[in-house]
Design a protein around this motif. Sequence first.
Motif, PDB file in Angstrom:
ATOM      1  N   GLU A  34       0.837  -1.201   0.000  1.00 13.11           N
ATOM      2  CA  GLU A  34       0.000   0.000   0.000  1.00 13.11           C
ATOM      3  C   GLU A  34       0.870   1.249   0.000  1.00 13.11           C
ATOM      4  O   GLU A  34       1.771   1.383   0.810  1.00 13.11           O
ATOM      5  N   GLY A  35       0.616   2.145  -0.925  1.00 13.02           N
ATOM      6  CA  GLY A  35       1.374   3.383  -1.008  1.00 13.02           C
ATOM      7  C   GLY A  35       0.820   4.437  -0.061  1.00 13.02           C
ATOM      8  O   GLY A  35      -0.153   4.218   0.652  1.00 13.02           O
ATOM      9  N   GLU A  36       1.464   5.564  -0.043  1.00 14.16           N
ATOM     10  CA  GLU A  36       1.063   6.685   0.802  1.00 14.16           C
ATOM     11  C   GLU A  36       0.448   7.783  -0.065  1.00 14.16           C
ATOM     12  O   GLU A  36       0.754   7.896  -1.239  1.00 14.16           O
ATOM     13  N   THR A  37      -0.393   8.599   0.526  1.00 15.90           N
ATOM     14  CA  THR A  37      -0.947   9.751  -0.185  1.00 15.90           C
ATOM     15  C   THR A  37      -0.071  10.980   0.024  1.00 15.90           C
ATOM     16  O   THR A  37      -0.099  11.898  -0.781  1.00 15.90           O
ATOM     17  N   HIS A  38       0.701  10.968   1.107  1.00 15.37           N
ATOM     18  CA  HIS A  38       1.611  12.073   1.408  1.00 15.37           C
ATOM     19  C   HIS A  38       3.013  11.519   1.628  1.00 15.37           C
ATOM     20  O   HIS A  38       3.186  10.427   2.166  1.00 15.37           O
ATOM     21  N   CYS A  39       4.001  12.298   1.232  1.00 15.93           N
ATOM     22  CA  CYS A  39       5.402  11.896   1.296  1.00 15.93           C
ATOM     23  C   CYS A  39       5.848  11.644   2.732  1.00 15.93           C
ATOM     24  O   CYS A  39       5.551  12.438   3.629  1.00 15.93           O
ATOM     25  N   GLU A  40       6.558  10.544   2.944  1.00 16.83           N
ATOM     26  CA  GLU A  40       7.087  10.228   4.275  1.00 16.83           C
ATOM     27  C   GLU A  40       8.183  11.189   4.699  1.00 16.83           C
ATOM     28  O   GLU A  40       8.427  11.363   5.885  1.00 16.83           O
ATOM     29  N   GLU A  45       1.827  16.236  -0.642  1.00 11.39           N
ATOM     30  CA  GLU A  45       0.963  15.234  -1.283  1.00 11.39           C
ATOM     31  C   GLU A  45       1.684  14.598  -2.473  1.00 11.39           C
ATOM     32  O   GLU A  45       2.337  15.287  -3.257  1.00 11.39           O
ATOM     33  N   ILE A  46       1.578  13.283  -2.582  1.00  7.17           N
ATOM     34  CA  ILE A  46       2.146  12.569  -3.724  1.00  7.17           C
ATOM     35  C   ILE A  46       1.112  12.613  -4.843  1.00  7.17           C
ATOM     36  O   ILE A  46      -0.041  12.204  -4.633  1.00  7.17           O
ATOM     37  N   PRO A  47       1.479  13.132  -6.019  1.00  6.10           N
ATOM     38  CA  PRO A  47       0.504  13.255  -7.109  1.00  6.10           C
ATOM     39  C   PRO A  47      -0.122  11.907  -7.482  1.00  6.10           C
ATOM     40  O   PRO A  47       0.530  10.857  -7.422  1.00  6.10           O
ATOM     41  N   GLU A  48      -1.380  11.960  -7.870  1.00  7.43           N
ATOM     42  CA  GLU A  48      -2.125  10.761  -8.253  1.00  7.43           C
ATOM     43  C   GLU A  48      -1.432  10.014  -9.390  1.00  7.43           C
ATOM     44  O   GLU A  48      -1.374   8.775  -9.390  1.00  7.43           O
ATOM     45  N   LEU A  54       3.526   4.135  -9.949  1.00  8.56           N
ATOM     46  CA  LEU A  54       4.406   3.398  -9.044  1.00  8.56           C
ATOM     47  C   LEU A  54       3.625   3.001  -7.789  1.00  8.56           C
ATOM     48  O   LEU A  54       3.706   3.658  -6.758  1.00  8.56           O
ATOM     49  N   PRO A  55       2.843   1.916  -7.891  1.00 11.28           N
ATOM     50  CA  PRO A  55       2.091   1.478  -6.705  1.00 11.28           C
ATOM     51  C   PRO A  55       3.047   1.216  -5.553  1.00 11.28           C
ATOM     52  O   PRO A  55       4.104   0.634  -5.727  1.00 11.28           O
ATOM     53  N   GLY A  56       2.685   1.675  -4.393  1.00  9.49           N
ATOM     54  CA  GLY A  56       3.545   1.499  -3.220  1.00  9.49           C
ATOM     55  C   GLY A  56       4.466   2.682  -2.988  1.00  9.49           C
ATOM     56  O   GLY A  56       5.304   2.642  -2.085  1.00  9.49           O
ATOM     57  N   ALA A  57       4.337   3.739  -3.794  1.00  7.34           N
ATOM     58  CA  ALA A  57       5.199   4.910  -3.624  1.00  7.34           C
ATOM     59  C   ALA A  57       4.968   5.535  -2.251  1.00  7.34           C
ATOM     60  O   ALA A  57       3.842   5.699  -1.811  1.00  7.34           O
ATOM     61  N   ARG A  58       6.066   5.870  -1.575  1.00  6.87           N
ATOM     62  CA  ARG A  58       5.982   6.452  -0.241  1.00  6.87           C
ATOM     63  C   ARG A  58       6.622   7.835  -0.163  1.00  6.87           C
ATOM     64  O   ARG A  58       6.572   8.482   0.873  1.00  6.87           O
TER      65      ARG A  58
END
Length: 87
Positions: A34-40, A45-48, A54-58
Motif C-alpha cells: 500500500e502506497g502513501e498519499t503524502h510523502c514520508e 501530497e504525492i501526485p495521483e 508506481l504502486p507502493g510509492a511512499r
Amino acid sequence: MAGGWARDGAVQDQIDDTVKDAILNARARMPSGEGETHCEECGEEIPEARRRALPGARTCVPCQSERDGKTREAGINRRGSKDSQLR
C-alpha cells in the motif's frame, strides 16, 4: 575468445551475472504494498499520477531523487585480478 585459463564465453558470463545482480537489486529496492498519499519525508501530497505509475510509492519525486542520489551500491568484483583482491 577468453585468455589464459578461462574458457570461451567466461567474460560474457561475468557480464550477464553483473547485469542480473543489478536487476535483482533494483527490483528489491522498489516499493511494494500500500502506497502513501503524502510523502514520508516532507509531508507533501504525492501526485495521483505518481501513485498510479508506481504502486507502493511512499515519497514524492524530489525526495526520492534525493534518496537515489545518496544510494551507493557496492557491487561484486568479478574480475579476479590480484590487484583488485588486494583492495
